[in-house]
Motif scaffolding. Structure first.
Motif, PDB file in Angstrom:
ATOM      1  N   CYS A   1       5.384   6.089   4.333  1.00  0.00           N
ATOM      2  CA  CYS A   1       4.303   6.201   3.395  1.00  0.00           C
ATOM      3  C   CYS A   1       3.979   4.873   2.548  1.00  0.00           C
ATOM      4  O   CYS A   1       2.809   4.544   1.993  1.00  0.00           O
ATOM      5  CB  CYS A   1       4.616   7.072   2.085  1.00  0.00           C
ATOM      6  SG  CYS A   1       5.911   6.506   1.283  1.00  0.00           S
TER       7      CYS A   1
ATOM      8  N   TYR B   1       0.935  -1.061   0.090  1.00  0.00           N
ATOM      9  CA  TYR B   1      -0.097   0.199  -0.013  1.00  0.00           C
ATOM     10  C   TYR B   1       0.863   1.131  -0.050  1.00  0.00           C
ATOM     11  O   TYR B   1       1.672   1.344   0.864  1.00  0.00           O
ATOM     12  CB  TYR B   1      -0.962  -0.021   1.061  1.00  0.00           C
ATOM     13  CG  TYR B   1      -1.944  -0.810   1.063  1.00  0.00           C
ATOM     14  CD1 TYR B   1      -3.295  -0.570   0.864  1.00  0.00           C
ATOM     15  CD2 TYR B   1      -1.762  -2.230   1.876  1.00  0.00           C
ATOM     16  CE1 TYR B   1      -4.215  -1.557   0.653  1.00  0.00           C
ATOM     17  CE2 TYR B   1      -2.710  -3.189   1.557  1.00  0.00           C
ATOM     18  CZ  TYR B   1      -4.226  -2.699   0.958  1.00  0.00           C
ATOM     19  OH  TYR B   1      -5.266  -3.666   1.136  1.00  0.00           O
TER      20      TYR B   1
ATOM     21  N   ARG C   1       3.191   0.687   3.342  1.00  0.00           N
ATOM     22  CA  ARG C   1       2.778  -0.390   4.205  1.00  0.00           C
ATOM     23  C   ARG C   1       2.704  -1.796   3.564  1.00  0.00           C
ATOM     24  O   ARG C   1       2.310  -1.816   2.245  1.00  0.00           O
ATOM     25  CB  ARG C   1       1.304  -0.419   4.799  1.00  0.00           C
ATOM     26  CG  ARG C   1       0.947  -1.429   5.942  1.00  0.00           C
ATOM     27  CD  ARG C   1      -0.268  -1.182   6.554  1.00  0.00           C
ATOM     28  NE  ARG C   1      -1.366  -0.702   5.806  1.00  0.00           N
ATOM     29  CZ  ARG C   1      -2.304  -1.760   5.130  1.00  0.00           C
ATOM     30  NH1 ARG C   1      -2.194  -2.812   5.400  1.00  0.00           N
ATOM     31  NH2 ARG C   1      -3.093  -1.095   4.454  1.00  0.00           N
TER      32      ARG C   1
ATOM     33  N   ASP D   1       0.531   5.223   0.607  1.00  0.00           N
ATOM     34  CA  ASP D   1      -0.381   6.324   1.215  1.00  0.00           C
ATOM     35  C   ASP D   1      -1.731   5.613   1.135  1.00  0.00           C
ATOM     36  O   ASP D   1      -3.096   6.489   0.763  1.00  0.00           O
ATOM     37  CB  ASP D   1      -0.365   7.291   0.358  1.00  0.00           C
ATOM     38  CG  ASP D   1       1.104   8.114   0.418  1.00  0.00           C
ATOM     39  OD1 ASP D   1       1.525   8.319   1.329  1.00  0.00           O
ATOM     40  OD2 ASP D   1       1.426   8.848  -0.999  1.00  0.00           O
ATOM     41  N   GLY D   2      -2.132   4.530   1.481  1.00  0.00           N
ATOM     42  CA  GLY D   2      -3.138   4.028   1.640  1.00  0.00           C
ATOM     43  C   GLY D   2      -4.052   3.347   0.435  1.00  0.00           C
ATOM     44  O   GLY D   2      -4.892   2.681   0.614  1.00  0.00           O
ATOM     45  N   VAL D   3      -3.304   3.349  -0.854  1.00  0.00           N
ATOM     46  CA  VAL D   3      -3.833   2.691  -2.122  1.00  0.00           C
ATOM     47  C   VAL D   3      -3.026   1.520  -2.438  1.00  0.00           C
ATOM     48  O   VAL D   3      -1.986   1.691  -2.390  1.00  0.00           O
ATOM     49  CB  VAL D   3      -3.384   3.731  -3.227  1.00  0.00           C
ATOM     50  CG1 VAL D   3      -3.901   3.297  -4.594  1.00  0.00           C
ATOM     51  CG2 VAL D   3      -4.175   5.239  -2.771  1.00  0.00           C
TER      52      VAL D   3
END
Length: 185
Positions: free
Chosen positions: A112, A78, A114, A80-82
């Motif tokens: 930034c 991921y 994951r 930035d969460g995307v």
């Protein structure tokens, strides 16, 4: 109760080395302790870990290193969460290299990324097993309590002092398998 996964070398090998049964409680204690020391020195479990989730800093480069190798699988990345798509947005290697595709670089931002990945060894490498066996054998040879005593000069030496220090073999194995940082890339 200890399991085989607690040891980074075979109890039977240490038993053969020391001329003791592989299930000797002291032998197993020394082997577990040497294994724990090695894990502490490298900063990770060494054996296979499935689906560990980590946060990583972007480095502004095309590639970055996952902290522990060998990498056996990357379940998700991921940014930035995307959720990124393997093969289109990134690719990975057994050596723990995570390469950005499609655009030229990972962003240069803290935390930034994951990543969920699996890493470690299904079979402990020989260099680790040998270093752990040597450390466990040395620990078994250290007398508990006072190792020497001088009455006139009032000098006392304890056996545990001999456990301090490491062999070149140990240090090489630790250096090869320790957690990698962004400066290692």
């Amino acid at each position: 109760m200890a399991t085989d996964d607690d040891y980074l070398a075979a109890p039977a090998d240490l038993g053969t080395l020391l001329g003791k049964p592989a299930d000797d409680p002291k032998l197993l204690l020394h082997l577990r302790s040497a294994s724990s020391r090695f894990r502490g020195a490298v900063g990770h479990r060494v054996t296979l870990v499935a689906d560990e989730q980590i946060a990583l800093d972007g480095n502004g480069r095309e590639s970055l290193l996952l902290p522990v190798w060998p990498t056996t699988a990357v379940a998700s990345v991921y940014l930035d969460g995307v959720l990124l798509v393997e093969g289109a947005d990134y690719q990975w290697s057994h050596d723990g290299l995570l390469r950005r595709l499609g655009c030229s670089h990972w962003p240069d931002r803290l935390r930034c990324l994951r990543v969920v990945y699996s890493h470690g060894w299904a079979v402990v490498p020989e260099d680790i097993a040998e270093a752990v066996l040597d450390k466990a054998a040395a620990m078994a040879a250290i007398p508990i309590g006072v190792a020497s005593k001088a009455v006139g000069g009032q000098s006392v030496t304890f056996g545990a002092q001999q456990a301090i220090g490491v062999t070149e073999q140990w240090q090489q194995a630790v250096n090869r398998h320790k957690i990698r940082t962004s400066g290692d890339a």
